[in-house]
Design an enzyme around this catalytic site. Structure first.
Site, PDB file in Angstrom:
ATOM      1  N   TYR A  72      -8.304  16.909  -4.089  1.00  0.00           N
ATOM      2  CA  TYR A  72      -7.859  16.386  -5.146  1.00  0.00           C
ATOM      3  C   TYR A  72      -6.870  17.389  -6.028  1.00  0.00           C
ATOM      4  O   TYR A  72      -5.801  16.860  -6.536  1.00  0.00           O
ATOM      5  CB  TYR A  72      -9.125  16.176  -5.945  1.00  0.00           C
ATOM      6  CG  TYR A  72      -8.981  15.540  -7.234  1.00  0.00           C
ATOM      7  CD1 TYR A  72      -9.297  14.132  -7.492  1.00  0.00           C
ATOM      8  CD2 TYR A  72      -8.626  16.229  -8.441  1.00  0.00           C
ATOM      9  CE1 TYR A  72      -9.190  13.517  -8.590  1.00  0.00           C
ATOM     10  CE2 TYR A  72      -8.429  15.611  -9.762  1.00  0.00           C
ATOM     11  CZ  TYR A  72      -8.748  14.116  -9.820  1.00  0.00           C
ATOM     12  OH  TYR A  72      -8.637  13.371 -10.887  1.00  0.00           O
ATOM     13  N   PHE A 124      17.811  -0.668 -16.099  1.00  0.00           N
ATOM     14  CA  PHE A 124      17.048  -1.573 -15.186  1.00  0.00           C
ATOM     15  C   PHE A 124      15.883  -2.326 -16.111  1.00  0.00           C
ATOM     16  O   PHE A 124      15.435  -1.665 -16.904  1.00  0.00           O
ATOM     17  CB  PHE A 124      16.165  -0.659 -14.178  1.00  0.00           C
ATOM     18  CG  PHE A 124      15.818  -1.781 -13.100  1.00  0.00           C
ATOM     19  CD1 PHE A 124      16.383  -2.556 -12.296  1.00  0.00           C
ATOM     20  CD2 PHE A 124      14.490  -1.691 -12.920  1.00  0.00           C
ATOM     21  CE1 PHE A 124      15.942  -3.563 -11.420  1.00  0.00           C
ATOM     22  CE2 PHE A 124      13.603  -2.441 -11.996  1.00  0.00           C
ATOM     23  CZ  PHE A 124      14.458  -3.308 -11.304  1.00  0.00           C
ATOM     24  N   ASP A 125      15.418  -3.499 -15.574  1.00  0.00           N
ATOM     25  CA  ASP A 125      14.454  -4.233 -16.315  1.00  0.00           C
ATOM     26  C   ASP A 125      13.330  -3.655 -16.628  1.00  0.00           C
ATOM     27  O   ASP A 125      12.779  -3.773 -17.807  1.00  0.00           O
ATOM     28  CB  ASP A 125      14.470  -5.579 -15.721  1.00  0.00           C
ATOM     29  CG  ASP A 125      13.779  -5.500 -14.123  1.00  0.00           C
ATOM     30  OD1 ASP A 125      13.900  -4.608 -13.732  1.00  0.00           O
ATOM     31  OD2 ASP A 125      13.323  -6.598 -13.890  1.00  0.00           O
ATOM     32  N   ASP A 215      18.007   8.031 -14.136  1.00  0.00           N
ATOM     33  CA  ASP A 215      17.283   6.919 -13.446  1.00  0.00           C
ATOM     34  C   ASP A 215      17.898   7.339 -11.881  1.00  0.00           C
ATOM     35  O   ASP A 215      18.948   6.748 -11.724  1.00  0.00           O
ATOM     36  CB  ASP A 215      17.305   5.671 -14.162  1.00  0.00           C
ATOM     37  CG  ASP A 215      16.397   4.695 -13.067  1.00  0.00           C
ATOM     38  OD1 ASP A 215      16.173   4.968 -12.149  1.00  0.00           O
ATOM     39  OD2 ASP A 215      16.172   3.576 -13.498  1.00  0.00           O
ATOM     40  N   ALA A 217      16.699   6.256  -8.676  1.00  0.00           N
ATOM     41  CA  ALA A 217      16.105   5.455  -7.534  1.00  0.00           C
ATOM     42  C   ALA A 217      17.139   5.494  -6.356  1.00  0.00           C
ATOM     43  O   ALA A 217      16.829   5.585  -5.210  1.00  0.00           O
ATOM     44  CB  ALA A 217      15.753   4.130  -8.200  1.00  0.00           C
ATOM     45  N   LYS A 258      13.184   3.330  -2.809  1.00  0.00           N
ATOM     46  CA  LYS A 258      14.480   3.238  -2.435  1.00  0.00           C
ATOM     47  C   LYS A 258      15.144   4.243  -1.674  1.00  0.00           C
ATOM     48  O   LYS A 258      14.768   4.258  -0.456  1.00  0.00           O
ATOM     49  CB  LYS A 258      15.277   2.780  -3.800  1.00  0.00           C
ATOM     50  CG  LYS A 258      15.220   1.514  -4.331  1.00  0.00           C
ATOM     51  CD  LYS A 258      14.100   1.593  -5.547  1.00  0.00           C
ATOM     52  CE  LYS A 258      13.944   0.646  -6.335  1.00  0.00           C
ATOM     53  NZ  LYS A 258      12.702   0.557  -7.213  1.00  0.00           N
ATOM     54  N   HIS A 450      10.821 -12.939 -15.532  1.00  0.00           N
ATOM     55  CA  HIS A 450      11.260 -13.432 -14.012  1.00  0.00           C
ATOM     56  C   HIS A 450      10.110 -13.310 -12.990  1.00  0.00           C
ATOM     57  O   HIS A 450      10.178 -14.216 -12.260  1.00  0.00           O
ATOM     58  CB  HIS A 450      12.431 -12.809 -13.633  1.00  0.00           C
ATOM     59  CG  HIS A 450      12.524 -11.345 -13.506  1.00  0.00           C
ATOM     60  ND1 HIS A 450      12.391 -10.347 -14.715  1.00  0.00           N
ATOM     61  CD2 HIS A 450      12.619 -10.450 -12.538  1.00  0.00           C
ATOM     62  CE1 HIS A 450      12.093  -9.136 -14.342  1.00  0.00           C
ATOM     63  NE2 HIS A 450      12.421  -9.260 -12.896  1.00  0.00           N
TER      64      HIS A 450
HETATM   65  N1  F0G Z   1      15.175   2.043 -11.599  1.00  0.00           N
HETATM   66  C1  F0G Z   1      15.905   1.220 -11.048  1.00  0.00           C
HETATM   67  C2  F0G Z   1      17.347   1.686 -10.962  1.00  0.00           C
HETATM   68  C3  F0G Z   1      15.280   0.341 -10.072  1.00  0.00           C
HETATM   69  O1  F0G Z   1      15.913  -0.696  -9.384  1.00  0.00           O
HETATM   70  C4  F0G Z   1      13.968  -0.005 -10.199  1.00  0.00           C
HETATM   71  C5  F0G Z   1      13.249  -0.823  -9.314  1.00  0.00           C
HETATM   72  C6  F0G Z   1      13.124   1.089 -10.942  1.00  0.00           C
HETATM   73  C7  F0G Z   1      13.861   2.074 -11.717  1.00  0.00           C
HETATM   74  C8  F0G Z   1      11.596   0.735 -11.037  1.00  0.00           C
HETATM   75  O2  F0G Z   1      10.831   1.413  -9.836  1.00  0.00           O
HETATM   76  O3  F0G Z   1       9.950  -0.471  -8.625  1.00  0.00           O
HETATM   77  O4  F0G Z   1       9.470   1.713  -8.136  1.00  0.00           O
HETATM   78  O5  F0G Z   1       8.696   0.915 -10.105  1.00  0.00           O
HETATM   79  N2  F0G Z   1      13.888  -1.546  -8.593  1.00  0.00           N
HETATM   80  C9  F0G Z   1      13.163  -2.660  -7.882  1.00  0.00           C
HETATM   81  C10 F0G Z   1      14.533  -3.454  -7.457  1.00  0.00           C
HETATM   82  C11 F0G Z   1      12.241  -3.384  -8.197  1.00  0.00           C
HETATM   83  O6  F0G Z   1      14.091  -4.481  -6.589  1.00  0.00           O
HETATM   84  O7  F0G Z   1      15.574  -3.295  -7.751  1.00  0.00           O
HETATM   85  P1  F0G Z   1       9.686   0.740  -9.261  1.00  0.00           P
END
Ligand code: F0G
Length: 460
Positions: A72, A124-125, A215, A217, A258, A450
């Protein structure tokens, strides 16, 4: 003769995928309310919905899974991951989270208040979702070249630094806790941000006492583009460039799904102890204790190994060139694709592909549905559906770019499969003038619509 690149790995295990008939797919997509997220994976032949969490782990990552420490607190897996993160990003503090949006949730819980402004490059969304959920505002300061899909610019993800400084000057500094720069920029087409731009954003952030968050990813793909496109970096190692890039930031959020080639996981990298301590409290509430935060020990082990593999030049070269090869094939067929090709995906300009479909009928989603029906290929809409409604006026937002994204999972599909994808889209392009109706919304959620939206043909 000059040798082409070749994948620096071979395949040890395969997974069967299923072709289906057009009639089956027409029924399935109707039952799915024309939302590709509602399809079962068996109903998809080649899945390009996302490159997130869909990569193939290596034998070394799988072997790390077997030696995970599930304690843990204080697990050796935590320390292994900490070492990898510090070596690759330079951040001395880190918090594990279950994925990228969880990292955003924890960090923004510390940094954001109602009424705040968060400038950045096409957030990102989920990032935007977490900002808007807190009644703060994400201001997009991406360079204007990014909104022209055909314009060639090596760093189309760059921040317009003049616009950024204007936004900062026009608002009380106390309302701008951070700037978020996304590397590579997913929303504007998998486009990289140059080191010079990150450096300049960092200079501006420091000048006004604002934190810079990356960010991250797809940070390794961004670094590959810096190495191959930006003056002065060609002879530097990927990890050396990554360390420089992160040195300009105060913190990073990471979706490990990613560029760290794992199926689940995320983290926050933090420079200062004070921010780490504040974020730790939220991590414990939302994710888990600070030495596992939403991840099992075995998954932290696989992530540590994935961070090393994801920052190897030969791997990045083959990955990015596979995506570019798909883009070139599609371009050969006359398909309007966004250029330069993105690091993780090829984006089709749906407004150009289907000019007869009005923006109110979601041309990108319409095209994505046609591609699925023709070939069982699942891709994603990055357009008006994803852009959602304005949180204040509730009006539909129509972004400059209406795109279909074909995101390529890492180390998963062969070039033959990519050729199949290009040919399917090529066939849809040949019959494009016969597509006369778009889609309309039957039901939508109040935020991030979406994912769950229910649609119908516009003439039904
Ligand atoms: N930031 C970026 C640039 C992303 O592309 C994503 C996720 C996230 C943050 C959020 O990360 O999914 O681990 O919570 N992108 C995916 C996509 C979902 O299909 O581009 P997450």
């Amino acid at each position: 003769m000059e040798l082409p690149f070749a994948e620096p790995y071979k395949i040890k295990m395969v997974e069967k995928i299923y072709k289906s008939t057009r009639d089956q797919r027409e029924k399935w997509i109707t039952d799915a309310s024309y939302n590709l997220f509602n399809l079962k994976s068996e109903e998809v032949f080649i899945d390009l919905l996302t490159d997130s969490g869909t990569g193939a782990m290596s034998d070394k990552q799988w072997s790390e899974i077997m030696v995970g420490d599930e304690s843990y607190a204080g697990a050796s897996s935590y320390y292994k991951l900490k070492r990898a993160i510090t070596e690759i990003t330079g951040f001395g503090y880190f918090l594990p989270t279950h994925q990228g949006r969880a990292a955003e949730n924890v960090l923004f819980s510390v940094l954001l208040r109602e009424g705040d402004i968060v400038p950045g490059n096409a957030h990102f969304d989920t990032t935007k979702g977490h900002i808007e959920f807190r009644k703060a505002v994400a201001v997009d300061c991406t360079i204007k070249e990014a909104s022209d899909p055909a314009l060639i610019n090596p760093f189309k993800g760059n921040v317009d630094t003049e616009m950024l400084e204007d936004v900062i000057r026009e608002n009380p500094k106390s309302n701008i806790p951070c700037i978020v720069v996304t590397v590579t920029n997913n929303t504007s087409g998998g486009q990289p941000v140059s080191m010079a731009n990150i450096k300049e954003v960092s200079r501006i952030a420091k000048k006004y006492g604002i934190k810079l968050i990356l960010d991250s990813a797809r940070f390794a793909e961004n670094v590959y583009f810096i190495k191959t496109r930006e003056d002065g970096y060609a002879s530097k190692e990927i990890r050396e460039i990554a360390l420089e890039m992160f040195s300009y930031a105060d913190a990073m959020t990471m979706s490990s799904k990613k560029d760290a080639i794992v199926n689940m996981g995320g983290f926050i990298g933090i420079r200062e102890e004070d921010l780490f301590i504040k974020a730790s409290g939220f991590n414990i509430i939302y994710e888990g204790y600070i030495t596992y935060g939403g991840m099992s020990g075995r998954d932290m082990n696989a992530l540590a190994q994935g961070l090393y593999e994801g920052t190897e030049f030969d791997y990045l070269e083959s990955r990015i060139n596979q995506v570019a090869r798909l883009g070139s094939k599609m371009k050969e067929y006359g398909i309007p694709v966004l250029e330069p090709y993105g690091g993780h995906a090829i984006f089709i300009d749906a407004k150009k592909f289907l000019p007869q479909i009005p923006k109110e009928e979601f041309p990108a989603q319409t095209l994505a549905i046609e591609i699925y029906i023709d070939g069982g290929i699942r891709c994603a809409e990055i357009g008006a559906l994803m852009a959602d409604r304005d949180p204040v006026t509730r009006e539909n937002r129509y972004p400059a770019l209406e795109l279909v994204r074909l995101a390529v999972p890492r180390r998963v599909y062969s070039d033959n499969q990519m050729d199949f994808v290009a040919a399917v889209v090529g066939n849809v392009f040949i019959r494009r003038k016969s597509i006369s109706k778009g889609l309309k919304i039957k039901w939508e959620a109040p935020i991030l619509r979406h994912f769950t939206v229910k649609l119908d043909r516009s003439d039904v």
